[in-house]
Design a protein around this motif. Structure first.
Motif, PDB file in Angstrom:
ATOM      1  N   ASN A   1      39.740  47.038  66.119  1.00 59.52           N
ATOM      2  CA  ASN A   1      40.764  46.066  66.498  1.00 59.52           C
ATOM      3  C   ASN A   1      41.990  46.198  65.600  1.00 59.52           C
ATOM      4  O   ASN A   1      43.135  46.113  66.076  1.00 59.52           O
ATOM      5  N   ARG A   2      41.750  46.403  64.299  1.00 65.90           N
ATOM      6  CA  ARG A   2      42.889  46.593  63.400  1.00 65.90           C
ATOM      7  C   ARG A   2      43.671  47.844  63.786  1.00 65.90           C
ATOM      8  O   ARG A   2      44.912  47.856  63.760  1.00 65.90           O
ATOM      9  N   GLU A   3      42.958  48.894  64.145  1.00 65.04           N
ATOM     10  CA  GLU A   3      43.623  50.137  64.540  1.00 65.04           C
ATOM     11  C   GLU A   3      44.424  49.946  65.835  1.00 65.04           C
ATOM     12  O   GLU A   3      45.526  50.479  65.976  1.00 65.04           O
ATOM     13  N   VAL A   4      43.874  49.202  66.780  1.00 63.58           N
ATOM     14  CA  VAL A   4      44.585  48.953  68.036  1.00 63.58           C
ATOM     15  C   VAL A   4      45.849  48.146  67.796  1.00 63.58           C
ATOM     16  O   VAL A   4      46.921  48.448  68.348  1.00 63.58           O
ATOM     17  N   VAL A   5      45.754  47.108  66.974  1.00 63.06           N
ATOM     18  CA  VAL A   5      46.931  46.288  66.679  1.00 63.06           C
ATOM     19  C   VAL A   5      48.016  47.133  66.019  1.00 63.06           C
ATOM     20  O   VAL A   5      49.204  47.049  66.378  1.00 63.06           O
ATOM     21  N   ALA A   6      47.619  47.978  65.057  1.00 64.85           N
ATOM     22  CA  ALA A   6      48.595  48.839  64.394  1.00 64.85           C
ATOM     23  C   ALA A   6      49.202  49.835  65.381  1.00 64.85           C
ATOM     24  O   ALA A   6      50.417  50.102  65.355  1.00 64.85           O
ATOM     25  N   TYR A   7      48.372  50.374  66.249  1.00 71.57           N
ATOM     26  CA  TYR A   7      48.857  51.339  67.240  1.00 71.57           C
ATOM     27  C   TYR A   7      49.860  50.687  68.194  1.00 71.57           C
ATOM     28  O   TYR A   7      50.917  51.268  68.503  1.00 71.57           O
TER      29      TYR A   7
END
Length: 654
Positions: A191-197
């Motif tokens: 989820n953190r990676e998706v938000v950053a992406y």
């Protein structure tokens, strides 16, 4: 078709023209793919011949897309909700009877209105992809301005990511897979990676020089799927529930959809041109899922096969004990089944005595049920074997043998060897049951005559017992098939309770009972808990099998239906009892017919229960099996090569 295109102009905003246009493409029969393809090609040619119609249609479609919300279509259709299995089941049943109201806010509602037939996916998917892409290229010619689909895709990615994180933190998962509590959960990290992406994506759309890299995000999704695979593998050992199975299916579907959406919005894939084929594939997937979104069958197909896999897996492990490998084990199986035949002889006596009470139907059904249930449970406790209990267990073992390590090839010779072992083991068990049930029942009836001075059954009752196993003039074989269904259900029940005993840790729970510890002592309580955890399925399967046998005749009488049961061992015992009741004054023709009858009953018992159990085991593992002829040929080859070993096994285990 041309009239509809001419009616579309810059003022057209309603959904009706699009509904009418799709109606012209839809063939009268969903399977008429030639007509569907011809209609799509005709529309493409009309638009190519009149670019103004193509431009008006494109602008009209863009107006529809701009005024509706897209995210729910990409993130919900074809993906199970978080409501749980039974809530989703209730919702689907309700919407099948009265569908929800349509609105003008969501693209999902537009899909409901345009593709309102469940069969639309059939003809749409049958049209070649090249024709759909040609139509798309003709209508959606390059146009300045932002991509109208992109915001909905990005929002769907965000929604799915949060959903994966939320489901991944469910206590049902974290308690089952405690490693997620020791290390950082990949469901949270993704989820953190998706938000950053998505933040980088927004900055790129705003004009900033940003290098988008989705590779680390895809690695985190791989880790999420790895955790799901570990949980499923652990569930085969520790058991599962419908709730846990539902969560795993939801996670898998959400992650799979997340991958597809990330591919569609990825700039590199768009430059490579692969996104057009991926977009068409996703569109077809959404159309199919949309047509089936209210079907109960698909909900069960997505969830129950995993639970059934666990149930049949437990039955498969139990089935190992019902397969004799060599002649020594065959002799042990014969002795075990012979012990069961003695118990069945006394169970047949109790049933006859209960029948003389002339009790009320429900009371009689209760007495018959308890006789069967307690008798079968006693047989299990004494480590004896009832032959007809084998098929439901051994079928799962055969299905496990069908699943090759590579998932593509099946070793027919090894499978033929396994089936040969199952056949001769079951034949031995049937003979063992009959070999002692017959003399036990005969001896009981003879002793009854010597002690009391009158027969256990009257002459009329004896003739009635023989008539019940007549395979020609009575529905005895049909009743035997009903008993086979009951045997199959008992096998599923055994697997279900084995699964529950493992999942709920029955051994530990019993060992923690203070009252039982005070009564039996700590060591005995622990042994009792371990015994129940390992044998709960067999005990409950035998109990419910007895209930089904004892109530089937009464149920048929109350409902006015031809329902009853015939079981090979009880039929053999009744035959012996009838012989004594008739003072052995029976014709050889009647003896032959009766013996043929209870043997045929045994065959039907075994074939029905084994066939149903094997079918469920194959469906649970999703194994297509199309090698029946080759398998039969392999069995005959083994029979010709070593006929003695085929029926009684080898001297040593091979």
């Amino acid at each position: 078709m041309l009239a509809i295109l001419e009616s579309i102009d810059q003022h057209t905003t309603g959904i009706e023209p699009l509904v009418a246009l799709v109606d012209t493409l839809r063939p009268r029969r969903p399977g008429n793919t030639i007509r569907a393809t011809a209609n799509v090609r005709t529309l493409t040619q009309l638009l190519k011949g009149n670019p103004e119609h193509a431009r008006q249609l494109r602008d009209y479609l863009i107006r529809l897309l701009e005024t509706r919300r897209h995210a729910s279509l990409y993130s919900e259709v074809g993906v199970l909700s978080n409501d749980g299995f039974f809530t989703e089941l209730k919702r689907r049943i309700a919407y099948r009877m009265l569908p929800p109201a349509f609105g003008d806010e969501y693209l999902t509602d537009a899909l409901d209105q345009v593709l309102y037939k469940r069969t639309d996916y059939c003809w749409i998917s049958a049209v070649p992809a090249a024709d759909w892409l040609a139509l798309f290229d003709t209508v959606m010619t390059p146009r300045p301005g932002p991509n109208v689909m992109l915001p909905g895709l990005l929002e769907a990615i965000r929604t799915l990511s949060y959903r994966v994180a939320a489901v991944g933190l469910e206590p049902k998962l974290t308690n089952f897979h405690t490693e997620m509590e020791e290390f950082e959960s990949p469901f949270i990290v993704q989820n953190r990676e998706v938000v950053a992406y998505l933040d980088d994506y927004e900055r790129m759309l705003a004009g900033a020089d940003v290098m988008l890299d989705v590779r680390h995000l895809l690695v985190m999704l791989d880790q999420c799927e790895s955790v799901i695979a570990k949980i499923r593998k652990k569930a085969l050992v520790q058991g599962t529930t419908i709730a846990l199975t539902y969560l795993l299916v939801t996670l898998n579907q959400s992650i799979e959809r997340l991958r597809k959406l990330l591919y569609l919005v990825d700039v590199k894939s768009a430059q490579g041109g692969g996104h057009r084929a991926a977009a068409l594939a996703l569109a077809l997937e959404l159309i199919q899922a949309h047509g089936d979104k209210y079907t109960v069958r698909d909900l069960f197909a997505d969830n129950i096969h995993l639970l059934a896999r666990n149930v049949t897996e437990n039955a498969s492990r139990t089935g190992e004990h019902y397969i004799a490998e060599n002649r020594r084990e065959m002799a042990g199986m014969f002795l075990s089944s012979a012990g069961a035949g003695v118990v069945v002889g006394f169970m047949a006596l109790c049933k006859l005595l209960f029948g003389t009470l002339r009790a009320a139907p429900l009371v009689e059904a209760f007495l018959f049920s308890m006789n069967y249930s307690l008798g079968f449970m006693l047989i299990h406790v004494l480590h004896f074997t009832v032959a007809t209990k084998q098929p439901a267990m051994t079928a799962s073992r055969i299905a496990a043998g069908l699943q090759s390590p590579d998932g593509r090839h099946i070793d027919l010779d090894s499978l033929a060897e396994l089936i040969n072992k199952v056949l001769r083991t079951q034949l031995t068990a049937v003979l063992g049951n009959i070999a002692t049930a017959l003399p036990t029942a005969w001896l009981i009836a003879w002793c009854w005559l010597q002690v009391t001075g009158h027969h256990l059954v009257s002459r009329d009752k004896a003739m009635h017992l023989l008539h019940d196993i007549d395979p020609i003039h009575t529905p005895a074989l049909f009743y035997a098939a009903i008993a086979g269904v009951c045997l199959f259900l008992a096998g599923l029940i055994s697997g279900y309770y084995d699964n529950q005993a493992l999942y709920t840790r029955w051994g530990r729970r019993v060992a923690q009972l203070r009252g039982l510890n005070a009564l039996l002592g700590r060591e005995r309580t622990i042994r009792l808990g371990n015994y129940l955890e390992n044998n709960l399925g067999s005990l409950m399967g035998n109990f419910w099998f007895g209930i089904m046998l004892g109530t089937m005749g009464t149920l048929g009488t109350l409902m006015g239906l031809p329902l009853d049961i015939r079981h090979v061992t009880f039929s053999a015992a009744n035959f012996a009892t009838a012989l004594v009741g008739l003072d052995h004054n029976v014709s050889w023709q009647l003896v032959v017919k009766s013996v043929t009858g209870f043997l045929a009953i045994g065959v039907v018992n075994l074939v029905v229960s084994f066939g149903l159990a094997l079918w469920v085991a194959l469906r649970a593992r999703r194994i297509p099996f199309e090698h029946g002829f080759l398998l039969v040929r392999a069995l005959f080859r083994r029979l010709r090569k070593a006929p003695v070993d085929f029926f009684i096994g080898s001297k040593e285990n091979k």
